[in-house]
Enzyme design. Structure first.
Site, PDB file in Angstrom:
ATOM      1  N   GLU A 147       0.853  -1.190   0.000  1.00  0.00           N
ATOM      2  CA  GLU A 147       0.000   0.000   0.000  1.00  0.00           C
ATOM      3  C   GLU A 147       0.890   1.241   0.000  1.00  0.00           C
ATOM      4  OE1 GLU A 147      -3.427   0.319  -0.014  1.00  0.00           O
ATOM      5  OE2 GLU A 147      -2.617   2.312  -0.385  1.00  0.00           O
ATOM      6  N   PHE A 252       9.016  16.609  -1.748  1.00  0.00           N
ATOM      7  CA  PHE A 252       9.758  15.919  -0.690  1.00  0.00           C
ATOM      8  C   PHE A 252      11.147  16.506  -0.475  1.00  0.00           C
ATOM      9  CE2 PHE A 252       8.042  12.365   1.721  1.00  0.00           C
ATOM     10  CZ  PHE A 252       6.735  12.497   1.328  1.00  0.00           C
ATOM     11  N   CYS A 263       5.384   5.161   9.589  1.00  0.00           N
ATOM     12  CA  CYS A 263       5.940   4.409   8.453  1.00  0.00           C
ATOM     13  C   CYS A 263       7.422   4.692   8.209  1.00  0.00           C
ATOM     14  CB  CYS A 263       5.136   4.719   7.194  1.00  0.00           C
ATOM     15  SG  CYS A 263       3.397   4.324   7.417  1.00  0.00           S
ATOM     16  N   ARG A 333       2.454   9.108  16.090  1.00  0.00           N
ATOM     17  CA  ARG A 333       3.512   8.097  16.176  1.00  0.00           C
ATOM     18  C   ARG A 333       4.825   8.694  15.673  1.00  0.00           C
ATOM     19  NH1 ARG A 333       0.957   3.262  12.918  1.00  0.00           N
ATOM     20  NH2 ARG A 333       0.186   5.042  11.728  1.00  0.00           N
TER      21      ARG A 333
HETATM   22  C1  UGA Z   1       4.529   7.624   3.800  1.00  0.00           C
HETATM   23  C2  UGA Z   1       4.735   7.550   2.284  1.00  0.00           C
HETATM   24  O1  UGA Z   1       4.754   8.862   1.736  1.00  0.00           O
HETATM   25  C3  UGA Z   1       3.604   6.757   1.630  1.00  0.00           C
HETATM   26  O2  UGA Z   1       3.818   6.626   0.241  1.00  0.00           O
HETATM   27  C4  UGA Z   1       3.550   5.370   2.295  1.00  0.00           C
HETATM   28  O3  UGA Z   1       2.477   4.601   1.768  1.00  0.00           O
HETATM   29  C5  UGA Z   1       3.344   5.522   3.786  1.00  0.00           C
HETATM   30  O4  UGA Z   1       4.435   6.299   4.335  1.00  0.00           O
HETATM   31  C6  UGA Z   1       3.327   4.164   4.389  1.00  0.00           C
HETATM   32  O5  UGA Z   1       4.342   3.472   4.339  1.00  0.00           O
HETATM   33  O6  UGA Z   1       2.248   3.712   4.813  1.00  0.00           O
HETATM   34  P1  UGA Z   1       2.998   9.119   5.404  1.00  0.00           P
HETATM   35  O7  UGA Z   1       3.704   8.436   6.533  1.00  0.00           O
HETATM   36  O8  UGA Z   1       1.522   9.278   5.433  1.00  0.00           O
HETATM   37  O9  UGA Z   1       3.334   8.344   4.021  1.00  0.00           O
HETATM   38  O10 UGA Z   1       3.604  10.568   5.319  1.00  0.00           O
HETATM   39  P2  UGA Z   1       4.510  11.413   4.297  1.00  0.00           P
HETATM   40  O11 UGA Z   1       3.656  12.340   3.557  1.00  0.00           O
HETATM   41  O12 UGA Z   1       5.425  10.535   3.551  1.00  0.00           O
HETATM   42  O13 UGA Z   1       5.365  12.250   5.342  1.00  0.00           O
HETATM   43  C7  UGA Z   1       6.259  11.595   6.232  1.00  0.00           C
HETATM   44  C8  UGA Z   1       6.994  12.592   7.071  1.00  0.00           C
HETATM   45  O14 UGA Z   1       7.939  13.297   6.275  1.00  0.00           O
HETATM   46  C9  UGA Z   1       6.140  13.650   7.752  1.00  0.00           C
HETATM   47  O15 UGA Z   1       6.575  13.795   9.082  1.00  0.00           O
HETATM   48  C10 UGA Z   1       6.405  14.897   6.940  1.00  0.00           C
HETATM   49  O16 UGA Z   1       6.255  16.066   7.691  1.00  0.00           O
HETATM   50  C11 UGA Z   1       7.851  14.678   6.525  1.00  0.00           C
HETATM   51  N1  UGA Z   1       8.247  15.414   5.305  1.00  0.00           N
HETATM   52  C12 UGA Z   1       7.652  15.154   4.121  1.00  0.00           C
HETATM   53  C13 UGA Z   1       9.273  16.350   5.377  1.00  0.00           C
HETATM   54  O17 UGA Z   1       9.853  16.588   6.450  1.00  0.00           O
HETATM   55  N2  UGA Z   1       9.653  17.015   4.234  1.00  0.00           N
HETATM   56  C14 UGA Z   1       9.062  16.774   3.042  1.00  0.00           C
HETATM   57  O18 UGA Z   1       9.458  17.401   2.046  1.00  0.00           O
HETATM   58  C15 UGA Z   1       8.036  15.823   2.981  1.00  0.00           C
END
Ligand code: UGA
Length: 435
Positions: A147, A252, A263, A333
């Site tokens: 997923e 990103f 995750c 988390r």
């Molecule tokens: C992430 C992946 O993006 C999904 O594709 C994956 O399905 C999911 O994990 C999973 O394995 O279930 P998610 O954990 O919902 O999704 O969140 P993200 O949008 O990836 O963000 C993760 C973290 O990175 C957040 O804390 C966000 O603030 C941080 N982030 C994101 C940054 O610090 N900088 C960025 O440019 C982007």
């Protein structure tokens, strides 16, 4: 089709509702009776935009129901495994207890025409092992179908994914499994969504590789932020400029307090642990560095707050805006924001934390913190304000309407504010990776 979804957390509850929305007849199963009662009553047990709507509409059609009784999956032909695979308590590896328990309790209700579909993120090699158990006990087939949904966009990502990956066994069983999955995801498949049909190991690796890549991208830009901080450069302009190169891309590349959630952090650790088990630790050793860079950003925010208080944070008031690991989620988390709030509290600062959705979850884990639902009240009397989750409500704060007092500091932990506007309003504006 008749499908079951085992595990009704952030992944499974959305998957169950989305499958019903797509026209399937769905039973969702979870061991948590409280969660099942909420879901059956049409309430999402966590904050996810769009989920309450599709839950309500699917429950109305009668195509969706939730239960704690595994025997109710007997009618279903396709069984999704959507339970969590958290980090083990005393190691970096994934804890597969919930996956194993789900399969064990499902086995008595499987028939040889059934397809079990793993969606949970697992270490490479898990599917092959589980397939053998499932085959031996029931004759059913296992497919691995990772997923890729993002919290905050989970409903859209499930109904209209950007790709579908099917890890299937070789031969006719694999072809049949792929055909059944195509039927499940018919609407996405007919829209032309790319489908990658592959072996178990590749499908498991696609998932962990994708998350490792995303984590690497974030830590890369955060490493540049560390260099920017000692050279007077601006990491956001740097990200814009390198992001114009289509091979790199701007997404990103937002520098800030780093990644968290259920995750990315645990997935890179589990991936490293699995590589070590496979005798290829050196291949993924760099992910330990990615993790370390990420955690250093939290230290940096704490350091900036302490500096703003001239090294004396004791009993000084600091407002922490944001507790969830990202906006549009109540998930705390491994949240960098909550971690920073707890550390500042540990230094004796008078922390008042706010978040549009994540206060209840934060309070459950850290009742020692002071929470304030109202943003204005949280800001009241704080000499230092930190924005650690870029909720729209925080980005939209108009600094000209707030008193800057004599010496108030705003720390932009997500590079999401208009620094000029805050400075004009009399605040000392500090951001990560920018002079
Ligand atoms: C992430 C992946 O993006 C999904 O594709 C994956 O399905 C999911 O994990 C999973 O394995 O279930 P998610 O954990 O919902 O999704 O969140 P993200 O949008 O990836 O963000 C993760 C973290 O990175 C957040 O804390 C966000 O603030 C941080 N982030 C994101 C940054 O610090 N900088 C960025 O440019 C982007």
């Amino acid at each position: 089709m008749k499908v079951s979804v085992i595990g009704c957390g952030y992944l499974g509850a959305v998957h169950a509702a989305a499958m019903a929305e797509l026209g399937h007849s769905v039973v969702g199963v979870d061991v948590d009776a409280g969660k099942i009662d909420l879901l059956n009553a049409g309430f999402a047990p966590f904050y996810e935009p769009g989920l309450p709507d599709i839950l309500a509409s699917a429950l109305r059609t009668g195509r969706l129901r939730f239960t704690t009784d595994m025997s109710e999956v007997e009618d279903a032909r396709v069984h999704f495994i959507a339970v969590g695979t958290p980090q083990q308590k005393h190691s970096a590896a994934a804890d597969l207890r919930f996956v194993e328990a789900a399969i064990d309790s499902l086995l008595p209700f499987l028939s040889d025409a059934d397809l079990v579909v793993g969606k949970s993120t697992v270490p490479v090699g898990t599917a092959a092992r589980l397939a053998e158990i499932i085959q031996r006990h029931s004759g059913a087939t296992l497919a691995w179908n990772p997923e890729f949904l993002r919290e905050g966009f989970a409903v859209d990502d499930t109904i209209a994914p950007d790709r579908l990956v099917y890890g299937v066994p070789p031969g006719i069983r694999g072809e049949q499994a792929a055909a059944m999955l195509n039927e499940v995801y018919e609407s996405a498949v007919t829209r032309g969504t790319p489908v990658v049909v592959t072996d178990y190991a590749t499908s498991e690796l696609v998932k962990t590789a994708a998350n490792a890549f995303l984590a690497t991208k974030i830590s890369f830009i955060n490493a540049m932020a560390e260099i920017a901080e000692v050279t007077g450069a601006d990491v956001t302009q740097l990200a814009d400029a390198i992001g114009y190169d289509a091979r790199i891309g701007r997404r990103f590349l937002n520098a800030g307090v780093g990644f968290g959630g259920g995750c990315l952090p645990k997935d890179i650790r589990a991936f490293t642990a699995r590589a070590e088990e496979l005798g290829r630790g050196e291949s993924l050793a760099f992910l330990k560095e990615i993790d370390a860079i990420n955690l250093r950003r939290r230290d940096r925010v704490v350091e900036l707050v302490v500096d703003a208080f001239d090294s004396e944070p004791f009993r000084r008031r600091v407002a922490v805006l944001g507790l969830s690991f990202k906006p549009d989620s109540d998930d705390v988390r491994d949240s960098p924001a909550l971690d920073v709030a707890v550390r500042l509290h540990g230094l004796g600062a008078d922390v008042v934390a706010t978040d549009p959705e994540a206060i209840a979850n934060s309070r459950r884990l850290h009742p020692q913190l002071t929470f304030e639902a109202d943003i204005k009240a949280a800001l009241e009397g704080a000499d230092v304000v930190t924005v650690l989750t870029e909720w729209k409500q925080f980005r939209d704060i108009d600094p000209s309407l707030l008193s800057a007092g004599t010496d108030r500091t705003i720390i932009d932990g997500r590079n999401c504010l208009d620094g000029e506007a805050w400075r004009r309003a009399g605040w000392t504006y500090v951001a990560l990776g920018r002079a």
